[in-house]
Write a protein that holds these residues in place. Structure first.
Motif, PDB file in Angstrom:
ATOM      1  N   ARG A  41      -5.542 119.199  10.066  1.00  0.00           N
ATOM      2  CA  ARG A  41      -6.371 118.902   8.897  1.00  0.00           C
ATOM      3  C   ARG A  41      -5.734 117.829   8.017  1.00  0.00           C
ATOM      4  N   ALA A  42      -4.430 117.961   7.760  1.00  0.00           N
ATOM      5  CA  ALA A  42      -3.747 116.992   6.905  1.00  0.00           C
ATOM      6  C   ALA A  42      -3.784 115.601   7.514  1.00  0.00           C
ATOM      7  N   ALA A  43      -3.522 115.502   8.838  1.00  0.00           N
ATOM      8  CA  ALA A  43      -3.528 114.199   9.508  1.00  0.00           C
ATOM      9  C   ALA A  43      -4.912 113.565   9.464  1.00  0.00           C
ATOM     10  N   THR A  44      -5.939 114.385   9.603  1.00  0.00           N
ATOM     11  CA  THR A  44      -7.317 113.876   9.549  1.00  0.00           C
ATOM     12  C   THR A  44      -7.611 113.239   8.198  1.00  0.00           C
ATOM     13  N   TYR A  45      -7.203 113.920   7.134  1.00  0.00           N
ATOM     14  CA  TYR A  45      -7.457 113.387   5.793  1.00  0.00           C
ATOM     15  C   TYR A  45      -6.598 112.158   5.505  1.00  0.00           C
ATOM     16  N   VAL A  46      -5.380 112.144   6.016  1.00  0.00           N
ATOM     17  CA  VAL A  46      -4.515 110.972   5.823  1.00  0.00           C
ATOM     18  C   VAL A  46      -5.123 109.758   6.512  1.00  0.00           C
ATOM     19  N   LYS A  47      -5.557 109.925   7.765  1.00  0.00           N
ATOM     20  CA  LYS A  47      -6.157 108.800   8.495  1.00  0.00           C
ATOM     21  C   LYS A  47      -7.450 108.331   7.826  1.00  0.00           C
ATOM     22  N   ALA A  48      -8.240 109.276   7.322  1.00  0.00           N
ATOM     23  CA  ALA A  48      -9.467 108.901   6.608  1.00  0.00           C
ATOM     24  C   ALA A  48      -9.139 108.106   5.349  1.00  0.00           C
ATOM     25  N   ALA A  49      -8.123 108.564   4.609  1.00  0.00           N
ATOM     26  CA  ALA A  49      -7.725 107.862   3.382  1.00  0.00           C
ATOM     27  C   ALA A  49      -7.210 106.459   3.696  1.00  0.00           C
ATOM     28  N   VAL A  50      -6.404 106.338   4.758  1.00  0.00           N
ATOM     29  CA  VAL A  50      -5.883 105.022   5.147  1.00  0.00           C
ATOM     30  C   VAL A  50      -7.036 104.092   5.536  1.00  0.00           C
ATOM     31  N   ALA A  51      -7.997 104.624   6.295  1.00  0.00           N
ATOM     32  CA  ALA A  51      -9.151 103.815   6.706  1.00  0.00           C
ATOM     33  C   ALA A  51      -9.949 103.337   5.497  1.00  0.00           C
ATOM     34  N   LEU A  52     -10.139 104.213   4.517  1.00  0.00           N
ATOM     35  CA  LEU A  52     -10.904 103.843   3.325  1.00  0.00           C
ATOM     36  C   LEU A  52     -10.171 102.801   2.486  1.00  0.00           C
ATOM     37  N   VAL A  53      -8.864 102.926   2.377  1.00  0.00           N
ATOM     38  CA  VAL A  53      -8.085 101.934   1.622  1.00  0.00           C
ATOM     39  C   VAL A  53      -8.094 100.583   2.340  1.00  0.00           C
ATOM     40  N   LEU A  54      -7.870 100.604   3.657  1.00  0.00           N
ATOM     41  CA  LEU A  54      -7.913  99.354   4.422  1.00  0.00           C
ATOM     42  C   LEU A  54      -9.289  98.705   4.332  1.00  0.00           C
ATOM     43  N   GLY A  55     -10.330  99.524   4.415  1.00  0.00           N
ATOM     44  CA  GLY A  55     -11.687  98.989   4.309  1.00  0.00           C
ATOM     45  C   GLY A  55     -11.926  98.318   2.974  1.00  0.00           C
ATOM     46  N   TYR A  56     -11.420  98.937   1.916  1.00  0.00           N
ATOM     47  CA  TYR A  56     -11.599  98.344   0.583  1.00  0.00           C
ATOM     48  C   TYR A  56     -10.868  97.004   0.475  1.00  0.00           C
ATOM     49  N   VAL A  57      -9.611  96.979   0.903  1.00  0.00           N
ATOM     50  CA  VAL A  57      -8.808  95.761   0.751  1.00  0.00           C
ATOM     51  C   VAL A  57      -9.300  94.652   1.672  1.00  0.00           C
ATOM     52  N   LEU A  58      -9.489  94.963   2.947  1.00  0.00           N
ATOM     53  CA  LEU A  58      -9.820  93.929   3.931  1.00  0.00           C
ATOM     54  C   LEU A  58     -11.279  93.476   3.866  1.00  0.00           C
ATOM     55  N   ILE A  59     -12.184  94.416   3.545  1.00  0.00           N
ATOM     56  CA  ILE A  59     -13.607  94.068   3.561  1.00  0.00           C
ATOM     57  C   ILE A  59     -14.150  93.792   2.163  1.00  0.00           C
ATOM     58  N   THR A  60     -14.060  94.777   1.257  1.00  0.00           N
ATOM     59  CA  THR A  60     -14.628  94.579  -0.082  1.00  0.00           C
ATOM     60  C   THR A  60     -13.909  93.476  -0.847  1.00  0.00           C
ATOM     61  N   VAL A  61     -12.586  93.534  -0.873  1.00  0.00           N
ATOM     62  CA  VAL A  61     -11.825  92.561  -1.659  1.00  0.00           C
ATOM     63  C   VAL A  61     -11.797  91.198  -0.984  1.00  0.00           C
ATOM     64  N   LEU A  62     -11.559  91.159   0.332  1.00  0.00           N
ATOM     65  CA  LEU A  62     -11.351  89.881   1.011  1.00  0.00           C
ATOM     66  C   LEU A  62     -12.605  89.376   1.730  1.00  0.00           C
ATOM     67  N   LEU A  63     -12.912  89.942   2.877  1.00  0.00           N
ATOM     68  CA  LEU A  63     -13.955  89.372   3.737  1.00  0.00           C
ATOM     69  C   LEU A  63     -15.325  89.327   3.074  1.00  0.00           C
ATOM     70  N   ASN A  64     -15.780  90.443   2.540  1.00  0.00           N
ATOM     71  CA  ASN A  64     -17.099  90.465   1.908  1.00  0.00           C
ATOM     72  C   ASN A  64     -17.164  89.542   0.698  1.00  0.00           C
ATOM     73  N   SER A  65     -16.077  89.452  -0.030  1.00  0.00           N
ATOM     74  CA  SER A  65     -16.075  88.590  -1.221  1.00  0.00           C
ATOM     75  C   SER A  65     -16.171  87.116  -0.831  1.00  0.00           C
ATOM     76  N   VAL A  66     -15.469  86.732   0.233  1.00  0.00           N
ATOM     77  CA  VAL A  66     -15.559  85.338   0.707  1.00  0.00           C
ATOM     78  C   VAL A  66     -16.970  85.031   1.199  1.00  0.00           C
ATOM     79  N   VAL A  67     -17.543  85.956   2.000  1.00  0.00           N
ATOM     80  CA  VAL A  67     -18.901  85.765   2.517  1.00  0.00           C
ATOM     81  C   VAL A  67     -19.903  85.687   1.375  1.00  0.00           C
ATOM     82  N   ASN A  68     -19.783  86.571   0.390  1.00  0.00           N
ATOM     83  CA  ASN A  68     -20.684  86.544  -0.762  1.00  0.00           C
ATOM     84  C   ASN A  68     -20.511  85.278  -1.592  1.00  0.00           C
ATOM     85  N   TYR A  69     -19.274  84.840  -1.736  1.00  0.00           N
ATOM     86  CA  TYR A  69     -19.012  83.638  -2.535  1.00  0.00           C
ATOM     87  C   TYR A  69     -19.733  82.425  -1.947  1.00  0.00           C
TER      88      TYR A  69
END
Length: 203
Positions: free
Chosen positions: A107-135
């Motif tokens: 259970r703990a590993a599942t939540y850790v991996k989910a949290a890591v995926a959500l943080v990576l998604g925010y940084v790589l997609i919302t902050v970087l890739l999506n922002s460049v595409v939107n710009y």
């Protein structure tokens, strides 16, 4: 990672049905998203992409996100179709890879991996890739090729809004994660053998 254990274990018919369900969900959230500005919208597309990545794996989730965005635009066309389906697909693929890494099954590993995926998604997609595409979408189609503001200034204004939207999607993902984990848990084949009469069941 590229195909989850759960997805690989399904029959061909169930795989097609599950893909269809996720594409339909993606279409619905895309159709009912609310455009606040050319750069910002209120939507739950990240949540659907997250669950697709977790249950299906990176490759199916990528196409779920891409097709959901394409069909959603065809049903409810707003503005000019751009590269948003690709960025959503990359997000879903990142989640699929991270949450299906072949280590840590508790259970703990599942939540850790989910949290890591959500943080990576925010940084790589919302902050970087999506922002460049939107710009560049705004620069080409709204500003008519002119640079009305530098990228970093644009980014600051966009993230002030998008971070809140992402946080809402993140809360939905974490709240529903126990349900998704239960669905994706491998099922044991066959039923447990019942002890014969007079035979003591082992504990």
């Amino acid at each position: 990672m590229f195909f989850s254990t759960y997805f690989r274990a399904l029959s061909a018919g169930k795989k097609i049905a599950l893909l269809a369900v996720f594409v339909a969900l993606s279409v619905v959230v895309n159709c009912f998203s609310i455009d606040v500005s050319p750069s910002n919208k209120i939507a739950f597309t990240y949540a659907v992409c997250f669950f697709a990545g977790y249950l299906l794996g990176a490759v199916p989730a990528f196409f779920v996100a891409l097709l959901g965005d394409v069909f959603g635009y065809l049903i409810n066309p707003v503005g000019v179709y751009w590269l948003f389906g690709v960025t959503l697909g990359v997000y879903a693929a990142i989640v699929g890879v991270v949450t299906n890494l072949p280590f840590g099954t508790g259970r703990a590993a599942t939540y850790v991996k989910a949290a890591v995926a959500l943080v990576l998604g925010y940084v790589l997609i919302t902050v970087l890739l999506n922002s460049v595409v939107n710009y560049y979408y705004v620069k080409i189609f709204i500003w008519q090729g002119e640079t009305n503001k530098p990228f970093l200034v644009y980014l600051g204004g966009r993230l002030a809004f998008q971070t809140v939207i992402y946080a809402v999607n993140l809360a939905v993902c974490m709240a529903l994660l126990p349900v998704i984990v239960h669905i994706g848990r491998p099922r044991l084949k066959g039923k447990k053998r019942r002890p014969a009469e007079g035979e003591q069941e082992r504990v």
